[in-house]
Structures are given as structure tokens and as C-alpha cells.
Write an enzyme that holds these catalytic residues in place. Structure first.
Site, PDB file in Angstrom:
ATOM      1  N   GLU A 147      -5.915  -8.040  -0.878  1.00  0.00           N
ATOM      2  CA  GLU A 147      -6.723  -8.049   0.963  1.00  0.00           C
ATOM      3  C   GLU A 147      -8.366  -7.951   0.110  1.00  0.00           C
ATOM      4  O   GLU A 147      -8.372  -7.279  -0.965  1.00  0.00           O
ATOM      5  CB  GLU A 147      -5.431  -6.539   1.618  1.00  0.00           C
ATOM      6  CG  GLU A 147      -4.707  -7.405   2.297  1.00  0.00           C
ATOM      7  CD  GLU A 147      -3.771  -5.684   2.858  1.00  0.00           C
ATOM      8  OE1 GLU A 147      -4.824  -5.432   3.587  1.00  0.00           O
ATOM      9  OE2 GLU A 147      -3.296  -6.297   3.178  1.00  0.00           O
ATOM     10  N   GLU A 169       0.702  -0.834   0.196  1.00  0.00           N
ATOM     11  CA  GLU A 169       0.115   0.291  -0.048  1.00  0.00           C
ATOM     12  C   GLU A 169       0.674   1.505   0.214  1.00  0.00           C
ATOM     13  O   GLU A 169       0.746   2.466   1.469  1.00  0.00           O
ATOM     14  CB  GLU A 169      -1.058  -0.437   1.468  1.00  0.00           C
ATOM     15  CG  GLU A 169      -1.752  -1.224   0.968  1.00  0.00           C
ATOM     16  CD  GLU A 169      -2.891  -1.135   2.092  1.00  0.00           C
ATOM     17  OE1 GLU A 169      -3.175  -0.705   3.358  1.00  0.00           O
ATOM     18  OE2 GLU A 169      -3.958  -1.865   2.205  1.00  0.00           O
TER      19      GLU A 169
END
Length: 274
Positions: free
Chosen positions: A271, A169
Site C-alpha cells: 500500500e 498491519e
């Protein structure tokens, strides 16, 4: 919650050790609390017990075939001077890889927290506030490549390790071309350390920015010369008012959009939320 702590997944540890009644929001903060109390042993106990071989056996029994193993860079290199993290602790990665091999599971090694942080948020180890405290040049690329090299050299002969993710991320503040240049060199470092394209996929995150932007810059920096790479996307339908206000039909339409996106480039959904 194991080799990179977040309060959601390691709730019990964070709840036991607070500061003035407030729970820490990241590993950096909980480590400062543990060190101030002189109870770093609590972290060691957590690492020894939070994930066990039984967990890997259970994952296998569910019919799953792989695990993603998020680690902070301090597990690989140890913390930089002045940082409160505890490491190195490669023996826990060794343990996980061995368990996976015994259970017939594949492992995606995930450098979830990079030196300096790939963002200013808790998933990379340190939640930095107020906004603006963290800047993209806080991320120490050279040390990140070194951590990836250590991981690649150590596990390049482990048949269970079939993937390695170069970060997690990364912030939108990181210029897209610079991010792709970092990815390009990261792949070279990993391949040069012995993780060949015939066995190990290198995973590159696309996070909170249009996939087309990253794919275009990836081509510009020459990334298409690499073999066996894929991009990591996270599909959460639960953060922010936009998602909370959607009807079931709107959520399903978003899923259809995700499907179309995944057909455009090689990707893994690292995710997600249900």
C-alpha cells in the site's frame, strides 16, 4: 471495500446505512446496523456488484500484472460465535481467481482481517475503542493459521495465485519475537497445505516498526530457513502531522530513504500514497 469493508472504499454502502445519523467506521459496525434493520441482503448485493470481471479486464488494460485481494477471515471460515460478520463466502474468492486467470493477472491473497484482529483498527474488520480495548493476545493465532491453511489448500493448484499474505498491519503491541514466531509457523502451514516455494511467495508485513527489529527477530526464530518469502511495507505520506508538514523536498528525501530500505531485504510495497 469488497471482501473486507472499510468506509473509505465502500462509501456508498456506509452512507446508506447509518446509526443515529452517524456512519459506521468498520465492517463490524456496519454489519450490526444491517442486522438490526434486517437488511443483510444489502451486503450480498454489494458483494455481487462492487467488483466485476470488467474491473479485472480494466486492470489488465492499464498494463498491470497483479491484484492484491484483501479478505476478512470470516470469508474463509465464517464468523465466530457472537460476531456480526457474514460468511463464509469463498465463492467470491473463487470468482476473483477465475477472473484473474482469464485476464492473465496474478493474485496475491491477503488475509487482511484475522480472527480477533491483528490490531484494534478498522482495516482488520473492527475498530475497537477506547484505546486499550484490544490487546495483542486478542489475536487468535490458531484460527488464523487455520484460515491460511484453508486458503492454501483451496488455491494451491491455481496458477494465477502466486502470493499469500498472512495478515495486514499487525499492531506494534504484538511483541516482535512473538510476531516472527507466528510468521514462521504461518509459512510452515502454507507450505504444508500445498503452496510450494517454487510457485507461491509468502508475504509477511512490517508495519510501524523498524525493519531491522523484525529482520533480527526473524533470524532468531529461524525464519531464514524458508524460501520465497518477502516482507510487506506500506509507504503512506499522508497520515499524521509529520507528513502533512513536509515540504516537497522532504517528501522526496523520504522516498530516497524508502529506496535504500527496499534494497536491504526482499519486499513488496503493498500500500502507498501518491
Amino acid at each position: 471495500g469488497w471482501l473486507l469493508l472499510e468506509p473509505g472504499t465502500a462509501k456508498a454502502l456506509f452512507k446508506r446505512h447509518t446509526q443515529d445519523g452517524q456512519e459506521a467506521t468498520c465492517e463490524w459496525d456496519i454489519m450490526q446496523i444491517l442486522r438490526s434493520k434486517g437488511v443483510v441482503g444489502e451486503l450480498i448485493k454489494h458483494r455481487e456488484t462492487f467488483v466485476t470481471k470488467q474491473d479485472f479486464q480494466q486492470i489488465k488494460s492499464y498494463g498491470l500484472n497483479a491484484v492484491r485481494l484483501p479478505v476478512g477471515y470470516w470469508i474463509v471460515l465464517g464468523p465466530a460465535a457472537g460476531e456480526p460478520y457474514e460468511g463464509p463466502a469463498l465463492e467470491y474468492i473463487d470468482r476473483a481467481v477465475s477472473w484473474a486467470q482469464e485476464c492473465g493477472l496474478q493474485v496475491l491473497l491477503d488475509l487482511h482481517g484475522c480472527p480477533g484482529g491483528e490490531s484494534g483498527d478498522a482495516p482488520c474488520g473492527r475498530h475497537q475503542r477506547p484505546s486499550g480495548t484490544w490487546q495483542w493476545n486478542s489475536w487468535r493465532f490458531d484460527e488464523t493459521w487455520r484460515a491460511l491453511e484453508v486458503l492454501a489448500r483451496r488455491y494451491c493448484t491455481c496458477k494465477a495465485v502466486t502470493g499469500i499474505q498472512v495478515c495486514n498491519e499487525p499492531s506494534r503491541k504484538v511483541p516482535a519475537r512473538l510476531l516472527c514466531s507466528f510468521y514462521d509457523k504461518a509459512v510452515d502451514v502454507i507450505r504444508g497445505a500445498g503452496m510450494g516455494a517454487s510457485h507461491v511467495t509468502v508475504v509477511l508485513p512490517i508495519f510501524q516498526r523498524p525493519a531491522e527489529e523484525i529482520l533480527t527477530k526473524w533470524k532468531e526464530v529461524g525464519g531464514c530457513r524458508h524460501q520465497n518469502i518477502c516482507f510487506d511495507v506500506h509507504y503512506y505520506h499522508c497520515f499524521g502531522n509529520e507528513w502533512n508538514g513536509k515540504t516537497c523536498a522532504q517528501h522526496l528525501r523520504s522516498v530516497e530513504e524508502h529506496k535504500k530500505e527496499l534494497q536491504q531485504f526482499p519486499a513488496v510495497v503493498g500500500e502507498w500514497s501518491l
